[in-house]
Design a protein around this motif. Structure first.
Motif, PDB file in Angstrom:
ATOM      1  N   ARG A  31      -5.784  -8.224 -16.645  1.00  0.00           N
ATOM      2  CA  ARG A  31      -4.490  -7.516 -16.635  1.00  0.00           C
ATOM      3  C   ARG A  31      -3.898  -7.609 -15.229  1.00  0.00           C
ATOM      4  N   ALA A  39       3.489 -13.610 -27.230  1.00  0.00           N
ATOM      5  CA  ALA A  39       3.813 -12.185 -27.272  1.00  0.00           C
ATOM      6  C   ALA A  39       2.986 -11.563 -28.380  1.00  0.00           C
ATOM      7  N   GLU A  78       0.384  -8.040 -29.743  1.00  0.00           N
ATOM      8  CA  GLU A  78      -0.646  -7.080 -29.368  1.00  0.00           C
ATOM      9  C   GLU A  78      -1.910  -7.804 -28.929  1.00  0.00           C
ATOM     10  N   ARG A  85       4.280  -8.658 -21.922  1.00  0.00           N
ATOM     11  CA  ARG A  85       4.609  -7.347 -22.492  1.00  0.00           C
ATOM     12  C   ARG A  85       6.104  -7.313 -22.782  1.00  0.00           C
ATOM     13  N   HIS A 105       8.368  -4.303 -19.176  1.00  0.00           N
ATOM     14  CA  HIS A 105       7.484  -4.088 -18.036  1.00  0.00           C
ATOM     15  C   HIS A 105       7.832  -2.774 -17.361  1.00  0.00           C
ATOM     16  N   GLU A 118       2.949  -2.430 -14.436  1.00  0.00           N
ATOM     17  CA  GLU A 118       2.430  -3.163 -15.591  1.00  0.00           C
ATOM     18  C   GLU A 118       2.904  -4.605 -15.527  1.00  0.00           C
ATOM     19  N   ASP A 123       1.752  -8.898 -16.962  1.00  0.00           N
ATOM     20  CA  ASP A 123       1.265  -9.716 -18.063  1.00  0.00           C
ATOM     21  C   ASP A 123      -0.246  -9.587 -18.200  1.00  0.00           C
TER      22      ASP A 123
END
Length: 157
Positions: A41, A96, A98, A126, A129, A133, A135
């Motif tokens: 992350r 893209a 979940e 995401r 953003h 936060e 990608d």
């Protein structure tokens, strides 16, 4: 890739280790098994081109990332070989969705152990953003080419 092209692109061939043989056989019998996934992350959005450049550099530097496996039946002498190729089309894409759904689908997709490369990277963007936060990188690879020690070396680069 034709058989002649594959042979001309092959740099090295050597016997697979017994552990690699077991992993490849397991993954052929049960696709999705022996597939490892690493999730990173990031704190901010990552340009796909920059990620692709990094993976291309590592992919070029480490021959195991351009490897595949070949095996023959007992009538041909048997045994499994690991083959290193001069080039293998690396997949680094943006997607893209979940994270859990992506990981499940990518694991189910698996790999054909006869076709290099046996790893791929996906940058999950995401939708929005928020501060702090970014990608999420999903790196999927066959356990026969990387284990817990070796993938760390790749990440350090």
């Amino acid at each position: 890739m034709t058989a002649d092209t594959a042979v001309s692109m092959r740099l090295e061939t050597f016997p697979a280790t017994p552990t690699q043989v077991g992993m490849v056989v397991n993954s052929v019998r049960d696709p999705g098994v022996e597939i490892e996934q690493l999730v990173v992350r990031f704190a901010e959005p990552i340009p796909l081109g920059a990620l692709r450049d990094v993976f291309e550099s590592v992919h070029t530097r480490h021959p195991v990332l351009r490897s595949a496996f070949r095996w023959e039946g007992p009538e041909a002498g048997g045994g499994m070989l690991q083959e290193v190729f001069r080039d293998a089309p690396l997949e680094v894409v943006r997607s893209a969705g979940e994270l859990r759904e992506f990981l499940d689908a990518d694991r189910a997709r698996g790999f054909d152990p006869r076709r290099p490369p046996l790893h791929r990277a996906t940058l999950l963007a995401r939708a929005e953003h928020a501060a702090g936060e970014g990608d999420v990188l999903g790196w999927t690879f066959h356990h026969a080419i990387l284990d817990g020690r070796s993938y760390r070396r790749v990440l350090e680069e």
